[in-house]
Design a protein around this motif. Structure first.
Motif, mmCIF file in Angstrom:
data_model
loop_
_atom_site.group_PDB
_atom_site.id
_atom_site.type_symbol
_atom_site.label_atom_id
_atom_site.label_comp_id
_atom_site.label_asym_id
_atom_site.label_seq_id
_atom_site.Cartn_x
_atom_site.Cartn_y
_atom_site.Cartn_z
ATOM 1 N N TYR A 93 1.374 -0.944 0.262
ATOM 2 C CA TYR A 93 -0.184 0.068 -0.088
ATOM 3 C C TYR A 93 0.912 1.730 0.190
ATOM 4 O O TYR A 93 2.059 1.267 0.468
ATOM 5 N N ASN A 116 -9.649 4.534 3.622
ATOM 6 C CA ASN A 116 -9.376 3.312 3.399
ATOM 7 C C ASN A 116 -7.726 3.625 2.661
ATOM 8 O O ASN A 116 -7.751 3.873 2.143
ATOM 9 N N LEU A 165 -4.711 7.235 2.709
ATOM 10 C CA LEU A 165 -5.914 7.150 2.668
ATOM 11 C C LEU A 165 -6.394 8.025 1.725
ATOM 12 O O LEU A 165 -7.019 8.788 1.615
ATOM 13 N N ASP A 166 -7.763 7.388 1.544
ATOM 14 C CA ASP A 166 -8.587 7.553 0.632
ATOM 15 C C ASP A 166 -9.634 8.770 1.375
ATOM 16 O O ASP A 166 -9.144 8.652 2.315
#
Length: 580
Positions: free
Chosen positions: A151, A171, A166-167
């Protein structure tokens, strides 16, 4: 014993099957993963280089540094800045699913880092939820990497620690290693103009290489105060000169602004961008400009040393009622014009013109010229009719201006003494200097009498009238009215096109009025036009790529004192940018 044999038998079977198994698919997956990891590594290098470069670009946009050179490379450009730093701009692609790092200006006028994920832009925030500044003492240059779990991760402390990206839904964002679009698009450099054009995340940014101009940048201009309808405390004079290129620096534009006098009689001193006393803002075609202001006293001082950058040009036109009723004032008016013009020309860049009228027609005219020629022209009086000072029957028009006599034949249909016919004759036929502010001084003792002709009415300078035939560059009119003893207070007149209030020429254009007696016992030094010229300003701004010589622009000037007691704004339409 049987268990051991069974185990050996199984090994034989597995070995036989293994000999026939095709492991190509497995190796393809391994190679594909290796390619994606390599691609991600390359993308990371490019993305982190781009982030660093964006920080340097914002530093230049804010005026903290300037671009000294631009060098083309195989895949982009290298920009050198005045503080010794460089930025590499390339067209390499970022990860398709990578967070797009950019920057944006917040309401406080400062730039902060942003991220865009799946088309949704948001501010980059640190662990405490604070927006991350691009420049300044608290500036941070983010770094990206891919964590061991695959990630995207980001650091705000030069790579010491990383947190997951993170979006909007909170997430983590998976790194897939697929190529996406470049953060920098349409990178180009014009060595002739020195302009580097960058498209960063869809926004076009232009930087100019070269020495600094000393003029605040547009980024520094900030947001001006807001003046609501009905809040203005004085009327801005409705004229400025053309925009022009500064004669000493082709990267600097300028215009002359007449002195600003408030309703209290105070002449303002203006302060531009970045000054703690800033009280003037300039907008050109809707874009705030960083400005430097040279004030009136400084203009006059520098003009004595013949510095071209500091001279505020002014063309002054005298409109004189040349009828018999003005014979009492004629000599005094002529003498005062000569004295005043000579005095003014000692310190300012001024030229002069003159128009006379005898009842229905133009009977005298002198095109834009110097104070010496004006004096010779006004000293031509002879005989009983002292109004010949102003060229009765145009007998004394200089030979090189003889065409003015011919042109005057089209201006003979006024109804009587008419300032409007003189005003438009001068406007339509005089050879005004480019970049010079125009000031009209109108002397009369009678109403404006257009004889039913709308083109000569005071309404032609009233922007709210259907007869309006004026614009921002044509000039401000100052009226010296000596008819009180004959006609009384003119301000109640409503007889349009026949007998009009002559002082409305000043009211509608932002000029001033002096009411005097027939003896004309005043000095033109007392006329506000003197202050408007000697207290004039030069306002300088940077020439950006959106401004081109020959272009026509709307210029909005807003004046707002720190205590809010002095405020006004005006948009001057269709102002041309001319060469030096």
């Amino acid at each position: 014993m049987k268990l051991k044999s069974l185990f050996l038998w199984l090994l034989v079977i597995i070995g036989a099957v293994s000999c026939k198994y095709d492991d190509g698919e497995l190796w393809d997956k391994v190679n594909s993963l290796d390619d994606r990891l390599t691609n991600i590594e390359n993308q990371l290098t490019q993305m982190n280089t781009n982030i660093t470069s964006m920080g340097a670009i914002v530093n230049a946009l804010e005026g903290n540094v300037y671009v000294t050179s631009v060098t083309e490379t195989e895949d982009g450009y290298t920009i050198a800045f005045s503080d010794g730093t460089t930025a590499s701009i390339t067209n390499g692609a970022a990860g398709k699913d990578a967070p797009v790092i950019g920057f944006d200006k917040d309401t406080d006028g400062k730039y902060y880092w942003t991220q865009t994920i799946d088309g949704v832009q948001s501010w980059l925030t640190d662990a405490d939820g604070n927006k991350v500044p691009v420049t300044g003492n608290d500036a941070v240059t983010p770094q990206l990497k891919v964590g061991t779990t695959g990630y995207w991760m980001i650091s705000y402390d030069n790579g010491l620690t990383f947190t997951e990206v993170l979006d909007e839904g909170g997430n983590p964002v998976k790194a897939l290693g697929e190529d996406g679009d470049s953060w920098f698009g349409d990178v180009s450099y014009d060595p002739t103009s020195g302009i580097l054009t960058l498209v960063i995340n869809g926004e076009t940014i232009e930087l100019t290489a070269g020495e600094p101009t000393g003029i605040p940048t547009d980024v520094q201009a900030g947001t001006p105060p807001t003046i609501l309808a009905g809040e203005e405390t004085f009327t801005m004079p409705t004229s400025i000169s053309a925009l022009s290129i500064d004669p000493n620096n082709s990267r600097v534009g300028r215009f002359n602004l007449a002195g600003i006098r408030t309703n209290t009689g105070e002449w303002l001193e203006l302060y531009g961008t970045g000054d703690e006393k800033q009280n003037v803002w300039v907008e050109i075609n809707g874009k705030q400009k960083g400005i430097k202001v040279i004030n009136g006293e400084e203009v006059a001082t520098r003009s004595r040393s013949n510095s071209p950058v500091s001279k505020a040009k002014a063309d002054i036109i005298f409109l004189v009622d040349n009828s018999g009723s003005m014979s009492e004032e004629a000599n005094k008016v002529a003498e005062e014009i000569i004295r005043w013009s000579d005095k003014l020309s000692q310190t300012m860049d001024v030229k002069f013109g003159c128009v006379g009228i005898d009842h229905r027609y133009i009977n005298g005219a002198l095109n834009i010229t110097d104070a010496v020629t004006l004096s010779e022209y006004l000293n031509c009086s002879s005989g009983v009719r002292r109004t010949q000072h102003y060229g009765e029957s145009m007998t004394h028009v200089p030979a090189d201006m003889a065409d003015l006599k011919q042109k005057a034949q089209g201006y003979t249909n006024a109804g009587g003494e008419c300032g409007g016919i003189m005003l438009h004759y001068a406007d339509e036929n005089f050879t005004f200097r480019e970049g010079a502010n125009r000031f009209y001084v109108y002397f009369t003792d009678e109403p404006n009498q257009p004889g039913g002709n709308a083109p000569w009415s005071v309404l032609t300078v009233n922007k709210d009238s259907g007869d309006y035939n004026w614009d921002s560059s044509k000039g401000v009119i100052y009226t010296v009215y000596s008819g009180l003893n004959l006609y009384g207070d003119p301000h109640g007149w409503q007889n349009w096109y026949v007998k009009e209030d002559p002082t409305l020429f000043s009211t509608y254009t932002g000029g001033q009025i002096i009411e005097t007696t027939g003896a004309f016992e005043i000095s033109l030094d007392e006329l506000p036009v003197t202050g408007a010229i000697t207290q004039s300003f030069i306002i300088q701004f940077n020439i950006t790529p959106d401004l081109t010589v020959g272009g026509v622009y709307d210029v909005t000037i807003l004046i707002y004192s720190s205590d809010g007691s002095i405020k006004s704004q005006y948009t001057y339409e269709d102002i041309q940018l001319i060469a030096a």
